[in-house]
Design a protein around this motif. Structure first.
Motif, PDB file in Angstrom:
ATOM      1  N   ALA A   1       3.104  23.325  -0.564  1.00 35.18           N
ATOM      2  CA  ALA A   1       2.917  22.398   0.555  1.00 35.18           C
ATOM      3  C   ALA A   1       4.070  21.392   0.533  1.00 35.18           C
ATOM      4  O   ALA A   1       4.901  21.397  -0.381  1.00 35.18           O
ATOM      5  CB  ALA A   1       1.593  21.651   0.414  1.00 35.18           C
ATOM      6  N   VAL A   2       4.077  20.524   1.537  1.00 35.83           N
ATOM      7  CA  VAL A   2       4.970  19.363   1.517  1.00 35.83           C
ATOM      8  C   VAL A   2       4.149  18.162   1.070  1.00 35.83           C
ATOM      9  O   VAL A   2       3.056  17.928   1.595  1.00 35.83           O
ATOM     10  CB  VAL A   2       5.593  19.099   2.899  1.00 35.83           C
ATOM     11  CG1 VAL A   2       6.458  17.841   2.855  1.00 35.83           C
ATOM     12  CG2 VAL A   2       6.417  20.293   3.359  1.00 35.83           C
ATOM     13  N   TYR A   3       4.655  17.454   0.086  1.00 34.85           N
ATOM     14  CA  TYR A   3       3.973  16.264  -0.413  1.00 34.85           C
ATOM     15  C   TYR A   3       4.699  15.039   0.151  1.00 34.85           C
ATOM     16  O   TYR A   3       5.870  14.807  -0.131  1.00 34.85           O
ATOM     17  CB  TYR A   3       3.929  16.274  -1.936  1.00 34.85           C
ATOM     18  CG  TYR A   3       2.989  17.357  -2.396  1.00 34.85           C
ATOM     19  CD1 TYR A   3       3.429  18.676  -2.531  1.00 34.85           C
ATOM     20  CD2 TYR A   3       1.641  17.095  -2.614  1.00 34.85           C
ATOM     21  CE1 TYR A   3       2.560  19.697  -2.889  1.00 34.85           C
ATOM     22  CE2 TYR A   3       0.763  18.102  -2.976  1.00 34.85           C
ATOM     23  CZ  TYR A   3       1.234  19.402  -3.097  1.00 34.85           C
ATOM     24  OH  TYR A   3       0.358  20.407  -3.435  1.00 34.85           O
TER      25      TYR A   3
ATOM     26  N   THR B   1       0.828  -1.205   0.000  1.00 34.41           N
ATOM     27  CA  THR B   1       0.000   0.000   0.000  1.00 34.41           C
ATOM     28  C   THR B   1       0.862   1.254   0.000  1.00 34.41           C
ATOM     29  O   THR B   1       1.826   1.358   0.758  1.00 34.41           O
ATOM     30  CB  THR B   1      -0.923   0.008   1.223  1.00 34.41           C
ATOM     31  OG1 THR B   1      -1.562  -1.272   1.326  1.00 34.41           O
ATOM     32  CG2 THR B   1      -1.997   1.071   1.085  1.00 34.41           C
ATOM     33  N   LEU B   2       0.484   2.189  -0.844  1.00 36.35           N
ATOM     34  CA  LEU B   2       1.218   3.444  -0.973  1.00 36.35           C
ATOM     35  C   LEU B   2       0.234   4.599  -0.904  1.00 36.35           C
ATOM     36  O   LEU B   2      -0.863   4.529  -1.465  1.00 36.35           O
ATOM     37  CB  LEU B   2       1.982   3.470  -2.305  1.00 36.35           C
ATOM     38  CG  LEU B   2       2.909   4.662  -2.579  1.00 36.35           C
ATOM     39  CD1 LEU B   2       4.099   4.222  -3.425  1.00 36.35           C
ATOM     40  CD2 LEU B   2       2.184   5.805  -3.247  1.00 36.35           C
ATOM     41  N   TYR B   3       0.627   5.631  -0.174  1.00 31.51           N
ATOM     42  CA  TYR B   3      -0.220   6.795   0.037  1.00 31.51           C
ATOM     43  C   TYR B   3       0.524   8.059  -0.377  1.00 31.51           C
ATOM     44  O   TYR B   3       1.729   8.180  -0.145  1.00 31.51           O
ATOM     45  CB  TYR B   3      -0.580   6.946   1.528  1.00 31.51           C
ATOM     46  CG  TYR B   3      -1.078   5.707   2.227  1.00 31.51           C
ATOM     47  CD1 TYR B   3      -0.190   4.740   2.687  1.00 31.51           C
ATOM     48  CD2 TYR B   3      -2.432   5.509   2.465  1.00 31.51           C
ATOM     49  CE1 TYR B   3      -0.635   3.608   3.351  1.00 31.51           C
ATOM     50  CE2 TYR B   3      -2.891   4.384   3.141  1.00 31.51           C
ATOM     51  CZ  TYR B   3      -1.979   3.436   3.577  1.00 31.51           C
ATOM     52  OH  TYR B   3      -2.431   2.321   4.244  1.00 31.51           O
ATOM     53  N   TRP B   4      -0.211   9.013  -0.907  1.00 29.10           N
ATOM     54  CA  TRP B   4       0.298  10.368  -1.101  1.00 29.10           C
ATOM     55  C   TRP B   4      -0.532  11.312  -0.221  1.00 29.10           C
ATOM     56  O   TRP B   4      -1.765  11.274  -0.260  1.00 29.10           O
ATOM     57  CB  TRP B   4       0.161  10.827  -2.554  1.00 29.10           C
ATOM     58  CG  TRP B   4       1.185  10.273  -3.480  1.00 29.10           C
ATOM     59  CD1 TRP B   4       1.032   9.248  -4.378  1.00 29.10           C
ATOM     60  CD2 TRP B   4       2.529  10.732  -3.639  1.00 29.10           C
ATOM     61  NE1 TRP B   4       2.199   9.036  -5.075  1.00 29.10           N
ATOM     62  CE2 TRP B   4       3.135   9.937  -4.641  1.00 29.10           C
ATOM     63  CE3 TRP B   4       3.296  11.741  -3.044  1.00 29.10           C
ATOM     64  CZ2 TRP B   4       4.463  10.117  -5.057  1.00 29.10           C
ATOM     65  CZ3 TRP B   4       4.604  11.912  -3.442  1.00 29.10           C
ATOM     66  CH2 TRP B   4       5.177  11.112  -4.447  1.00 29.10           C
ATOM     67  N   TYR B   5       0.183  12.129   0.561  1.00 30.57           N
ATOM     68  CA  TYR B   5      -0.444  13.115   1.416  1.00 30.57           C
ATOM     69  C   TYR B   5       0.046  14.516   1.029  1.00 30.57           C
ATOM     70  O   TYR B   5       1.177  14.687   0.574  1.00 30.57           O
ATOM     71  CB  TYR B   5      -0.066  12.892   2.885  1.00 30.57           C
ATOM     72  CG  TYR B   5      -0.653  11.673   3.546  1.00 30.57           C
ATOM     73  CD1 TYR B   5      -0.037  10.432   3.445  1.00 30.57           C
ATOM     74  CD2 TYR B   5      -1.824  11.767   4.295  1.00 30.57           C
ATOM     75  CE1 TYR B   5      -0.569   9.311   4.072  1.00 30.57           C
ATOM     76  CE2 TYR B   5      -2.364  10.655   4.934  1.00 30.57           C
ATOM     77  CZ  TYR B   5      -1.721   9.428   4.814  1.00 30.57           C
ATOM     78  OH  TYR B   5      -2.253   8.331   5.443  1.00 30.57           O
ATOM     79  N   GLN B   6      -0.800  15.495   1.290  1.00 37.04           N
ATOM     80  CA  GLN B   6      -0.422  16.903   1.161  1.00 37.04           C
ATOM     81  C   GLN B   6      -0.445  17.527   2.560  1.00 37.04           C
ATOM     82  O   GLN B   6      -1.439  17.382   3.282  1.00 37.04           O
ATOM     83  CB  GLN B   6      -1.422  17.641   0.266  1.00 37.04           C
ATOM     84  CG  GLN B   6      -1.123  19.125   0.088  1.00 37.04           C
ATOM     85  CD  GLN B   6      -2.295  19.859  -0.544  1.00 37.04           C
ATOM     86  OE1 GLN B   6      -3.395  19.872   0.003  1.00 37.04           O
ATOM     87  NE2 GLN B   6      -2.066  20.470  -1.699  1.00 37.04           N
ATOM     88  N   GLN B   7       0.657  18.163   2.948  1.00 37.38           N
ATOM     89  CA  GLN B   7       0.687  18.838   4.242  1.00 37.38           C
ATOM     90  C   GLN B   7       0.986  20.313   4.032  1.00 37.38           C
ATOM     91  O   GLN B   7       2.110  20.697   3.697  1.00 37.38           O
ATOM     92  CB  GLN B   7       1.717  18.213   5.186  1.00 37.38           C
ATOM     93  CG  GLN B   7       1.650  18.800   6.595  1.00 37.38           C
ATOM     94  CD  GLN B   7       2.508  18.090   7.607  1.00 37.38           C
ATOM     95  OE1 GLN B   7       3.479  17.408   7.260  1.00 37.38           O
ATOM     96  NE2 GLN B   7       2.160  18.195   8.885  1.00 37.38           N
ATOM     97  N   ILE B   8      -0.049  21.119   4.258  1.00 36.20           N
ATOM     98  CA  ILE B   8       0.090  22.569   4.198  1.00 36.20           C
ATOM     99  C   ILE B   8       0.622  23.053   5.540  1.00 36.20           C
ATOM    100  O   ILE B   8       0.303  22.475   6.584  1.00 36.20           O
ATOM    101  CB  ILE B   8      -1.265  23.212   3.843  1.00 36.20           C
ATOM    102  CG1 ILE B   8      -1.632  22.847   2.400  1.00 36.20           C
ATOM    103  CG2 ILE B   8      -1.247  24.707   4.028  1.00 36.20           C
ATOM    104  CD1 ILE B   8      -3.033  23.235   1.998  1.00 36.20           C
ATOM    105  N   LEU B   9       1.405  24.095   5.529  1.00 37.17           N
ATOM    106  CA  LEU B   9       2.033  24.628   6.738  1.00 37.17           C
ATOM    107  C   LEU B   9       0.995  24.859   7.840  1.00 37.17           C
ATOM    108  O   LEU B   9      -0.040  25.488   7.611  1.00 37.17           O
ATOM    109  CB  LEU B   9       2.755  25.934   6.406  1.00 37.17           C
ATOM    110  CG  LEU B   9       3.628  26.521   7.509  1.00 37.17           C
ATOM    111  CD1 LEU B   9       4.786  25.595   7.809  1.00 37.17           C
ATOM    112  CD2 LEU B   9       4.136  27.901   7.091  1.00 37.17           C
TER     113      LEU B   9
END
Lengths: 115, 110
Positions: A88-90, A31-39
């Motif tokens: 953002a940080v991906y 399983t692989l996930y992509w997340y977006q993290q905004i400051l």
């Protein structure tokens, strides 16, 4: 054991340009996930793959974001065209089987700045 | 109501202090609960899973109250190295789809 690898680590682009991020999960993780993290926020899931199939992409802005995991290992996430709010940080993460109790291991992330 | 809500930070405490973080979640069907730790400009890392019976790992104790949909993390004898952001995390369903809180920043001072 090698962790989750991501590249590039940093990317600066202008709005309306395109950009792609690459992720190599931990060996053997289905399983692989992509997340977006905004400051100032917690990570937000964009898409989840189980092997080479999509399990959940309900929060992926499909008009501009796309992702693939063609051979069930590496994955790429693309943004085209980029907007200022995409800064953002991906983060890419992987887990063994994608079960709710599985530990997710995160890569170092790609820090995207859109000017 | 947000899916996962945490105490607003930051928490500034002296070394040796005990500090508690609280978290509430909105989806009563959630089955798995975690605390992740995120150092500045680093990726999140699992600190501990949270079980209904409560669980302890050294100086860290996590509690879950399903009836109140409330999760807590207690850190005893704080160390400088505990300075980080603590993320409350809840699964959305059976597929490992995690929902993260905004995080609470902890600064432990000498």
């Amino acid at each position: 054991e090698a962790g989750v690898a991501q590249s590039p680590r940093y990317k600066i682009i202008e709005k309306r340009q395109s950009v792609a991020f690459w992720c190599n999960p931990i060996s053997g993780h289905a399983t692989l996930y992509w997340y977006q993290q905004i400051l100032g926020q917690g990570p937000k899931l964009l898409i989840q793959f189980q092997n080479n199939g999509v399990v959940d992409d309900s929060q992926l802005p499909k008009d501009r974001f796309s992702a693939e995991r063609l051979k069930g290992v590496d994955s790429t996430l693309k943004i085209q065209p980029a907007k200022l709010e995409d800064s953002a940080v991906y983060l890419c993460a992987s887990s063994l089987n994608g079960l709710a109790a599985d530990t997710q291991y995160f890569g170092p992330g790609t820090r995207l700045t859109v000017l | 109501r947000k899916e996962v809500e945490q105490d607003p930070g930051p928490f500034n405490v002296p070394e040796g202090a005990t500090v508690a973080f609280n978290c509430t979640y909105s989806n009563s069907a959630s089955q798995s609960f975690f605390w992740y730790r995120q150092d500045c400009r680093k990726e999140p890392k699992l600190l501990m899973s949270v079980y209904s019976s409560g669980n302890e790992d050294g100086r860290f104790t996590a509690q879950l109250n399903r009836a109140s949909q409330y999760i807590s993390l207690l850190i005893r004898d704080s160390k400088l190295s505990d300075s980080a952001t603590y993320l409350c995390v809840v699964n959305r369903g059976s597929q490992g789809n995690l929902i993260f809180g905004k995080g609470t920043k902890l600064s432990v001072k000498p």
